[in-house]
Design a protein around this motif. Sequence first.
Motif, PDB file in Angstrom:
ATOM      1  N   MET A 101     -17.772  31.293  92.555  1.00 22.05           N
ATOM      2  CA  MET A 101     -16.348  31.172  92.257  1.00 22.05           C
ATOM      3  C   MET A 101     -16.086  30.035  91.280  1.00 22.05           C
ATOM      4  O   MET A 101     -15.304  30.178  90.335  1.00 22.05           O
ATOM      5  N   LEU A 102     -16.736  28.900  91.476  1.00 24.72           N
ATOM      6  CA  LEU A 102     -16.532  27.770  90.573  1.00 24.72           C
ATOM      7  C   LEU A 102     -17.053  28.067  89.172  1.00 24.72           C
ATOM      8  O   LEU A 102     -16.416  27.717  88.172  1.00 24.72           O
ATOM      9  N   VAL A 103     -18.205  28.726  89.102  1.00 25.24           N
ATOM     10  CA  VAL A 103     -18.798  29.040  87.797  1.00 25.24           C
ATOM     11  C   VAL A 103     -17.895  29.953  86.988  1.00 25.24           C
ATOM     12  O   VAL A 103     -17.791  29.828  85.754  1.00 25.24           O
ATOM     13  N   SER A 104     -17.213  30.876  87.641  1.00 26.43           N
ATOM     14  CA  SER A 104     -16.377  31.838  86.920  1.00 26.43           C
ATOM     15  C   SER A 104     -14.920  31.402  86.791  1.00 26.43           C
ATOM     16  O   SER A 104     -14.268  31.708  85.785  1.00 26.43           O
ATOM     17  N   SER A 169      -7.976  30.603  93.072  1.00 28.09           N
ATOM     18  CA  SER A 169      -8.660  29.430  92.529  1.00 28.09           C
ATOM     19  C   SER A 169      -8.304  29.220  91.061  1.00 28.09           C
ATOM     20  O   SER A 169      -8.093  28.080  90.624  1.00 28.09           O
ATOM     21  N   ILE A 170      -8.245  30.294  90.293  1.00 29.99           N
ATOM     22  CA  ILE A 170      -7.858  30.179  88.884  1.00 29.99           C
ATOM     23  C   ILE A 170      -6.445  29.634  88.767  1.00 29.99           C
ATOM     24  O   ILE A 170      -6.156  28.757  87.932  1.00 29.99           O
ATOM     25  N   ARG A 208     -11.949  16.723  89.253  1.00 30.94           N
ATOM     26  CA  ARG A 208     -12.758  16.759  90.475  1.00 30.94           C
ATOM     27  C   ARG A 208     -11.941  16.964  91.750  1.00 30.94           C
ATOM     28  O   ARG A 208     -12.370  17.704  92.641  1.00 30.94           O
ATOM     29  N   PRO A 209     -10.772  16.339  91.911  1.00 35.32           N
ATOM     30  CA  PRO A 209      -9.989  16.620  93.136  1.00 35.32           C
ATOM     31  C   PRO A 209      -9.595  18.085  93.270  1.00 35.32           C
ATOM     32  O   PRO A 209      -9.695  18.664  94.357  1.00 35.32           O
ATOM     33  N   ALA A 210      -9.150  18.706  92.164  1.00 39.81           N
ATOM     34  CA  ALA A 210      -8.761  20.116  92.223  1.00 39.81           C
ATOM     35  C   ALA A 210      -9.970  21.007  92.468  1.00 39.81           C
ATOM     36  O   ALA A 210      -9.889  21.992  93.215  1.00 39.81           O
ATOM     37  N   ALA A 213     -10.828  20.823  96.048  1.00 42.22           N
ATOM     38  CA  ALA A 213      -9.850  21.542  96.867  1.00 42.22           C
ATOM     39  C   ALA A 213     -10.129  23.042  96.869  1.00 42.22           C
ATOM     40  O   ALA A 213     -10.174  23.675  97.933  1.00 42.22           O
ATOM     41  N   VAL A 214     -10.328  23.635  95.684  1.00 42.96           N
ATOM     42  CA  VAL A 214     -10.574  25.078  95.633  1.00 42.96           C
ATOM     43  C   VAL A 214     -11.931  25.422  96.240  1.00 42.96           C
ATOM     44  O   VAL A 214     -12.099  26.506  96.826  1.00 42.96           O
TER      45      VAL A 214
END
Length: 293
Positions: A101-104, A169-170, A208-210, A213-214
């Motif tokens: 999820m983070l990568v995309s 997340s986006i 980094r905080p956001a 969070a996601v």
Amino acid sequence: MTATVTARPRTARTMPTVRRRRRGLMWIARHAIAVALAIMFLGPVVFVALTALMTDEQALTSDLWPRTWNWANFGVVLARSQLLTWTFNTFVYAGLATVFMLVSSIPAAYALARFRFRGRKLAFLVVISTMMLPPQVVAVPIYLIWARFDLTDSLWPLIVPMLFGDAFSIFLLRQFLITIPRDYTDAARVDGCSDVRILFTVILPMARPAIAAVALFSFFYCWNDYYGPLLYAGVDQEGWTLSLGLATFKALHSVQWNLTMAATLLVTAPVIIVFFLAQRVFIEGVTLTGVKG
């Protein structure tokens, strides 16, 4: 004279005690709502923990305090279930899904927040509209697609789609990235940085905080997901997750509430530990207060 001399030390001793009591009462008065909410939320957790340490007979009574502390209930749960296997499967599912999820999602949110191109608002509207679509609506066609690839009876149909991004997340990352002043990216671009380098060296450290969070939102969702594993995990218990295994364990031990509560406590303990370790970053990311210089 003697009475006067002996009265002074007593007054000197009682004054700090009175002040401490007043300070305690003032603290309770100021935080009464917070204390009430804390008791309301901690009450069920304490009840589960106390019931998990009771015997079978006492768990069916109205007693709230264990007569004997049966720590062996946790060993019984581990012996009668495949809890360790389910925990491993859940960590694999939640961990890989969060990383994918983070990568995309990070590049998609960066493009929607920082790039100016034709159709940007329409693309963001499409992303938001996908959040309104219940997963049950598209469950049958998506299941047929994964069945053609022979990937059912596994957790891969729940992990691989995260490579295509997550709408929530986006959205959350995009809302945070637009608060970052463009002066940082403009200065980096003047120094000759490309968009990819700006993303990794300028944007990501500030976001980094956001991102935390996601990541926690995604991890907690996958950890507690029941519908997805129920649909794709199959009948083999070796491929189950904790949520699916806990539901089956509860059905098999519906009368033994002490074992059910012990299993529930073991399932929720890792999530509680992760939340308390990342509480500060999580709250900072959710509030979306902006950028620290």
